[in-house]
Scaffold this active site. Structure first.
Site, PDB file in Angstrom:
ATOM      1  N   ARG A   1      53.230 -19.377   4.380  1.00 18.27           N
ATOM      2  CA  ARG A   1      54.578 -18.910   3.702  1.00 18.27           C
ATOM      3  C   ARG A   1      54.608 -17.891   3.680  1.00 18.27           C
ATOM      4  O   ARG A   1      54.730 -17.255   3.930  1.00 18.27           O
ATOM      5  CB  ARG A   1      54.911 -19.876   2.149  1.00 18.27           C
ATOM      6  CG  ARG A   1      54.632 -21.454   1.427  1.00 18.27           C
ATOM      7  CD  ARG A   1      54.681 -21.791   0.095  1.00 18.27           C
ATOM      8  NE  ARG A   1      54.097 -21.179  -0.287  1.00 18.27           N
ATOM      9  CZ  ARG A   1      54.149 -21.263  -1.366  1.00 18.27           C
ATOM     10  NH1 ARG A   1      54.285 -22.139  -2.647  1.00 18.27           N
ATOM     11  NH2 ARG A   1      52.543 -21.235  -1.854  1.00 18.27           N
TER      12      ARG A   1
ATOM     13  N   CYS B   1      56.315 -15.407  -2.229  1.00 14.97           N
ATOM     14  CA  CYS B   1      57.599 -14.312  -3.304  1.00 14.97           C
ATOM     15  C   CYS B   1      58.140 -14.059  -2.312  1.00 14.97           C
ATOM     16  O   CYS B   1      59.423 -12.976  -3.098  1.00 14.97           O
ATOM     17  CB  CYS B   1      56.411 -13.920  -4.310  1.00 14.97           C
ATOM     18  SG  CYS B   1      55.521 -15.435  -4.845  1.00 14.97           S
ATOM     19  N   PHE B   2      57.561 -12.243  -2.181  1.00 13.19           N
ATOM     20  CA  PHE B   2      58.564 -10.860  -1.885  1.00 13.19           C
ATOM     21  C   PHE B   2      59.741 -11.259  -1.186  1.00 13.19           C
ATOM     22  O   PHE B   2      61.118 -10.943  -1.770  1.00 13.19           O
ATOM     23  CB  PHE B   2      57.733 -10.306  -0.844  1.00 13.19           C
ATOM     24  CG  PHE B   2      56.641  -9.373  -1.698  1.00 13.19           C
ATOM     25  CD1 PHE B   2      56.762  -9.704  -3.204  1.00 13.19           C
ATOM     26  CD2 PHE B   2      55.717  -8.590  -1.125  1.00 13.19           C
ATOM     27  CE1 PHE B   2      55.023  -9.488  -3.412  1.00 13.19           C
ATOM     28  CE2 PHE B   2      54.492  -8.134  -1.710  1.00 13.19           C
ATOM     29  CZ  PHE B   2      54.528  -8.181  -2.901  1.00 13.19           C
TER      30      PHE B   2
HETATM   31  P1  NAD Z   1      53.998 -25.286  -4.748  1.00 11.34           P
HETATM   32  O1  NAD Z   1      55.707 -25.084  -3.487  1.00 11.34           O
HETATM   33  O2  NAD Z   1      53.017 -24.896  -4.147  1.00 11.34           O
HETATM   34  O3  NAD Z   1      53.959 -26.270  -5.841  1.00 11.34           O
HETATM   35  C1  NAD Z   1      55.565 -26.413  -6.915  1.00 11.34           C
HETATM   36  C2  NAD Z   1      54.763 -27.621  -6.584  1.00 11.34           C
HETATM   37  O4  NAD Z   1      55.871 -28.393  -7.877  1.00 11.34           O
HETATM   38  C3  NAD Z   1      54.891 -29.017  -6.009  1.00 11.34           C
HETATM   39  O5  NAD Z   1      53.816 -29.916  -5.363  1.00 11.34           O
HETATM   40  C4  NAD Z   1      56.518 -29.967  -6.100  1.00 11.34           C
HETATM   41  O6  NAD Z   1      55.603 -31.046  -5.606  1.00 11.34           O
HETATM   42  C5  NAD Z   1      56.891 -29.749  -7.257  1.00 11.34           C
HETATM   43  N1  NAD Z   1      57.863 -30.293  -7.788  1.00 11.34           N
HETATM   44  C6  NAD Z   1      58.873 -30.225  -7.796  1.00 11.34           C
HETATM   45  N2  NAD Z   1      59.782 -30.672  -8.491  1.00 11.34           N
HETATM   46  C7  NAD Z   1      59.071 -31.422  -8.984  1.00 11.34           C
HETATM   47  C8  NAD Z   1      59.737 -31.562 -10.345  1.00 11.34           C
HETATM   48  N3  NAD Z   1      61.057 -32.324 -10.927  1.00 11.34           N
HETATM   49  N4  NAD Z   1      58.224 -32.692 -10.611  1.00 11.34           N
HETATM   50  C9  NAD Z   1      56.933 -32.288 -10.820  1.00 11.34           C
HETATM   51  N5  NAD Z   1      56.667 -31.812  -9.444  1.00 11.34           N
HETATM   52  C10 NAD Z   1      58.009 -30.610  -9.128  1.00 11.34           C
HETATM   53  O7  NAD Z   1      54.711 -23.631  -5.636  1.00 11.34           O
HETATM   54  P2  NAD Z   1      54.020 -22.375  -6.210  1.00 11.34           P
HETATM   55  O8  NAD Z   1      54.015 -20.802  -5.520  1.00 11.34           O
HETATM   56  O9  NAD Z   1      53.345 -22.706  -7.269  1.00 11.34           O
HETATM   57  O10 NAD Z   1      55.363 -22.156  -6.821  1.00 11.34           O
HETATM   58  C11 NAD Z   1      56.139 -22.224  -7.881  1.00 11.34           C
HETATM   59  C12 NAD Z   1      56.797 -21.232  -8.976  1.00 11.34           C
HETATM   60  O11 NAD Z   1      56.153 -20.441  -9.069  1.00 11.34           O
HETATM   61  C13 NAD Z   1      58.095 -20.636  -7.352  1.00 11.34           C
HETATM   62  O12 NAD Z   1      58.882 -20.535  -8.680  1.00 11.34           O
HETATM   63  C14 NAD Z   1      56.954 -19.522  -7.586  1.00 11.34           C
HETATM   64  O13 NAD Z   1      58.204 -18.395  -6.498  1.00 11.34           O
HETATM   65  C15 NAD Z   1      56.581 -18.706  -8.555  1.00 11.34           C
HETATM   66  N6  NAD Z   1      55.340 -17.813  -8.392  1.00 11.34           N
HETATM   67  C16 NAD Z   1      54.594 -18.224  -6.807  1.00 11.34           C
HETATM   68  C17 NAD Z   1      53.363 -17.161  -6.689  1.00 11.34           C
HETATM   69  C18 NAD Z   1      52.807 -17.490  -6.067  1.00 11.34           C
HETATM   70  O14 NAD Z   1      51.969 -16.726  -5.462  1.00 11.34           O
HETATM   71  N7  NAD Z   1      52.878 -19.004  -5.172  1.00 11.34           N
HETATM   72  C19 NAD Z   1      52.947 -16.077  -8.083  1.00 11.34           C
HETATM   73  C20 NAD Z   1      54.076 -15.846  -8.872  1.00 11.34           C
HETATM   74  C21 NAD Z   1      55.348 -17.229  -9.614  1.00 11.34           C
HETATM   75  C1  UDX Z   2      52.400 -11.206  -4.319  1.00 12.23           C
HETATM   76  C2  UDX Z   2      52.737 -10.727  -5.619  1.00 12.23           C
HETATM   77  O1  UDX Z   2      51.458  -9.544  -5.135  1.00 12.23           O
HETATM   78  C3  UDX Z   2      52.123 -11.103  -7.017  1.00 12.23           C
HETATM   79  O2  UDX Z   2      52.258 -10.771  -8.644  1.00 12.23           O
HETATM   80  C4  UDX Z   2      53.610 -11.835  -7.771  1.00 12.23           C
HETATM   81  O3  UDX Z   2      53.041 -13.310  -8.978  1.00 12.23           O
HETATM   82  C5  UDX Z   2      53.712 -13.405  -5.849  1.00 12.23           C
HETATM   83  O4  UDX Z   2      53.682 -12.305  -4.867  1.00 12.23           O
HETATM   84  P1  UDX Z   2      51.467 -12.390  -2.952  1.00 12.23           P
HETATM   85  O5  UDX Z   2      52.316 -12.580  -2.081  1.00 12.23           O
HETATM   86  O6  UDX Z   2      50.182 -13.971  -3.125  1.00 12.23           O
HETATM   87  O7  UDX Z   2      51.571 -12.069  -4.031  1.00 12.23           O
HETATM   88  O8  UDX Z   2      49.975 -11.170  -1.908  1.00 12.23           O
HETATM   89  P2  UDX Z   2      50.569  -9.760  -2.184  1.00 12.23           P
HETATM   90  O9  UDX Z   2      49.062  -9.522  -2.461  1.00 12.23           O
HETATM   91  O10 UDX Z   2      51.034  -9.420  -3.225  1.00 12.23           O
HETATM   92  O11 UDX Z   2      50.730  -9.796  -0.698  1.00 12.23           O
HETATM   93  C6  UDX Z   2      51.904 -10.617  -0.355  1.00 12.23           C
HETATM   94  C7  UDX Z   2      52.034  -9.837   1.157  1.00 12.23           C
HETATM   95  O12 UDX Z   2      52.502  -8.107   1.361  1.00 12.23           O
HETATM   96  C8  UDX Z   2      51.401  -9.670   2.345  1.00 12.23           C
HETATM   97  O13 UDX Z   2      51.828 -10.743   3.566  1.00 12.23           O
HETATM   98  C9  UDX Z   2      49.987  -8.555   2.379  1.00 12.23           C
HETATM   99  O14 UDX Z   2      49.467  -8.909   3.106  1.00 12.23           O
HETATM  100  C10 UDX Z   2      51.642  -7.885   2.532  1.00 12.23           C
HETATM  101  N1  UDX Z   2      50.914  -6.565   1.910  1.00 12.23           N
HETATM  102  C11 UDX Z   2      50.145  -6.055   0.653  1.00 12.23           C
HETATM  103  C12 UDX Z   2      50.543  -5.496   3.336  1.00 12.23           C
HETATM  104  O15 UDX Z   2      51.551  -5.428   4.208  1.00 12.23           O
HETATM  105  N2  UDX Z   2      50.391  -3.850   2.801  1.00 12.23           N
HETATM  106  C13 UDX Z   2      49.863  -3.612   1.894  1.00 12.23           C
HETATM  107  O16 UDX Z   2      49.419  -2.792   0.787  1.00 12.23           O
HETATM  108  C14 UDX Z   2      50.038  -4.846   0.535  1.00 12.23           C
END
Ligand code: NAD
Ligand code: UDX
Length: 480
Positions: free
Chosen positions: A342, A272-273
């Site tokens: 990722r 995400c970040f």
């Molecule tokens: P991910 O890649 O794990 O999952 C996405 C899924 O969507 C995949 O399994 C893919 O096959 C499916 N997909 C794509 N196109 C499709 C379609 N047309 N029909 C059905 N399935 C389809 O991604 P994720 O980590 O779950 O993230 C999803 C979204 O949420 C992103 O926009 C991300 O930025 C956001 N998000 C992620 C996190 C996180 O921690 N991973 C947190 C907050 C928000």
């Molecule tokens: C982040 C946001 O925290 C979450 O709210 C959003 O929905 C998705 O993105 P995530 O990426 O899953 O979540 O994990 P996070 O705990 O935020 O850590 C992100 C990265 O920052 C990691 O690599 C972690 O090790 C690093 N980190 C975190 C630091 O290096 N120092 C810290 O103090 C905290």
């Protein structure tokens, strides 16, 4: 019974929907995906993602009111509320390449909804998207609707991996953005009712669509900025003899700053970040705000600097060459308690060491060898596409060795780099590790997880991010 369909069974769709199903027994939840392998895994004993507490939640409601399916059209047609939680990668080509969000998957999902919907639907943006995406989605849906009414809501997800279940059970807030029309307000209320099953009302915030979309990008940018700030200070600590942990503690005691998210590290990773900041930067540039864009770009620049600074420190400490030297990398996931890799800093560090011809041997308790080799072979941003769309042959190349044991990884190594803060790395038998390594034996702790003083007593030369340097390291050429 309210019927929910979630498109996208990934790190967000899977856990989020499992918790909704658990907390709302009167709601039927179906998670759909184009990836047959992912859906098969969700229906098996071995879930496709590792997340503490997730197995238990899924076991309680799968087959009751939680289902996973590849029959996307059928479940979209039946649903009252459709969450879209597909990936929104950074574009790799064309307009905005390297910054803008690639909304191909989102648009495909929206077109599919328009094609199969026969009754009115609430469509919820769960994916993180650029501001104003709802407007584009609305246009696609309305122009293809054949008389069906759609209400678009923005309901960004704030869970962090490794603590997803805890975050979903007790969120700091749930954010719902919608149109300020009577229909829009009704849709907001309908979604609010779902969350109200377990989230206290004062934690459910409602806003207009654009505020909700932008708040998600802004929240991630602020969080990442804190890490880049403390990492920037860590470089200065090393140069001056200050200790970043002490500085972070001291500044975090100021209630206006607060203690969380101030751990210096080898750099932030995760899906995400970086993606969301690049997206924010692109939006600023498109709106003619280059100063704002550059401000946020620097958060990523410092993160890249921190990763290359770490590699430079390793190489310069080891007589300016790691060529043909075995280096053990402990931890490949982007943080502990997840198997997700990722944008993990381990990718850049391994590539940096390989660039200097080191022989890298990786151990991570949750990441498979296939994943590690794939990550090191992929181009930037290719990882954020479903597996079947990633370049072929990525796993045939094996740039590093991978072991299933930390002791095997460190045996005969000149140095150990700790890149993920797994708890088990604190409890390793470092006397045994020291005895099996080449001398001088180095430990480069990119997460400040080990007790440097104890390791020095064993005989190691230790580098900890942002901490006073060993005399050995002070004498080595300056890191640039
Ligand atoms: P991910 O890649 O794990 O999952 C996405 C899924 O969507 C995949 O399994 C893919 O096959 C499916 N997909 C794509 N196109 C499709 C379609 N047309 N029909 C059905 N399935 C389809 O991604 P994720 O980590 O779950 O993230 C999803 C979204 O949420 C992103 O926009 C991300 O930025 C956001 N998000 C992620 C996190 C996180 O921690 N991973 C947190 C907050 C928000
Ligand atoms: C982040 C946001 O925290 C979450 O709210 C959003 O929905 C998705 O993105 P995530 O990426 O899953 O979540 O994990 P996070 O705990 O935020 O850590 C992100 C990265 O920052 C990691 O690599 C972690 O090790 C690093 N980190 C975190 C630091 O290096 N120092 C810290 O103090 C905290």
């Amino acid at each position: 019974m309210v019927k929910i369909c979630c498109i996208g069974a990934g790190y967000v769709g899977g856990p989020t929907m499992a918790v909704i199903a658990l907390k709302c027994p009167a709601v039927e939840v179906v998670v759909v995906d184009i990836s047959v392998a992912r859906i098969t895994a969700w229906n098996s004993e071995q879930l496709p993602i590792y997340e503490p507490g997730l197995d238990d939640v899924v076991k309680q409601c799968r087959g009751r009111n939680l289902f996973f399916s590849t029959d996307i059209e059928k479940h979209i047609a039946r649903a009252d509320i459709i969450f879209v939680s597909v990936n929104t990668p950074t574009k790799t080509r064309g307009l905005g390449a390297g910054k803008a969000a690639d909304l191909t998957y989102w648009e495909n999902a929206a077109r599919m909804i328009a094609d199969v919907a026969k009754g009115d639907k609430i469509v919820v943006e769960k994916s993180t998207v650029p501001v104003k995406t709802a407007e584009a989605i609305e246009k696609i849906l309305i122009h293809n609707s054949r008389g069906v009414n759609f209400q678009i809501l923005s309901n960004p997800e704030f869970l962090a991996e490794g603590t997803a279940i805890q975050d979903l059970f007790s969120p700091d807030r749930v954010l719902i953005g919608g149109r300020e029309t009577p229909e829009g307000k009704k849709a907001v209320q309908a979604l609010k009712q779902v969350y109200a099953n377990w989230v206290p009302e004062d934690r459910i915030i409602t806003t207009n669509l654009w505020s909700a979309e932008l708040s998600k990008l802004a929240a991630n940018a602020f969080l990442a900025q804190r890490i880049s700030s403390v990492n920037a200070i860590s470089a200065l600590c090393e140069a001056t003899g200050a200790d970043v942990a002490e500085v972070a503690y001291a500044i975090g005691k100021d209630t206006r700053i607060g203690p969380r998210f101030l751990s210096a590290s080898v750099g932030f990773g995760g899906s995400c970040f970086q993606k969301d900041i690049l997206n924010l930067v692109y939006i600023c540039e498109c709106h003619g705000l280059p100063e704002v864009a550059n401000y946020w770009k620097d958060v990523i620049k410092i993160n890249d600097y921190q990763k290359s600074r770490f590699v430079n420190r390793v190489v310069s400490s080891m007589f300016n060459t790691v060529s043909e030297k075995k280096i053990a990398v402990l931890g490949f996931a982007f943080k502990k308690d997840t198997g997700d890799t990722r944008e993990t800093p381990a990718i850049d560090v391994c590539k940096g060491l390989l660039g200097d011809k080191a022989k890298v041997c990786v151990y991570d308790p949750q990441v498979t060898e296939e994943q590690i080799q794939r990550d090191l072979a992929l181009n930037k941003f290719d990882w954020d596409h479903p597996l079947h769309l990633q370049p072929m042959g990525a796993t045939e190349v094996k740039p590093v060795a991978v072991t299933r044991d930390a002791y095997e990884a460190t045996k005969g190594a000149h140095a150990v780099c700790i890149l993920t803060e797994w708890d088990e790395f604190k409890k390793l038998d470092y006397v045994r590790i020291y005895e099996g390594m080449q001398k001088p034996a180095f430990i480069f702790d990119g997460r400040n997880v080990v007790d440097a003083q104890q390791l020095r007593e064993i005989g190691f030369i230790v580098y900890s991010i942002g901490k006073p340097l060993d005399s050995w390291l002070v004498d080595t050429p300056a890191v640039v």
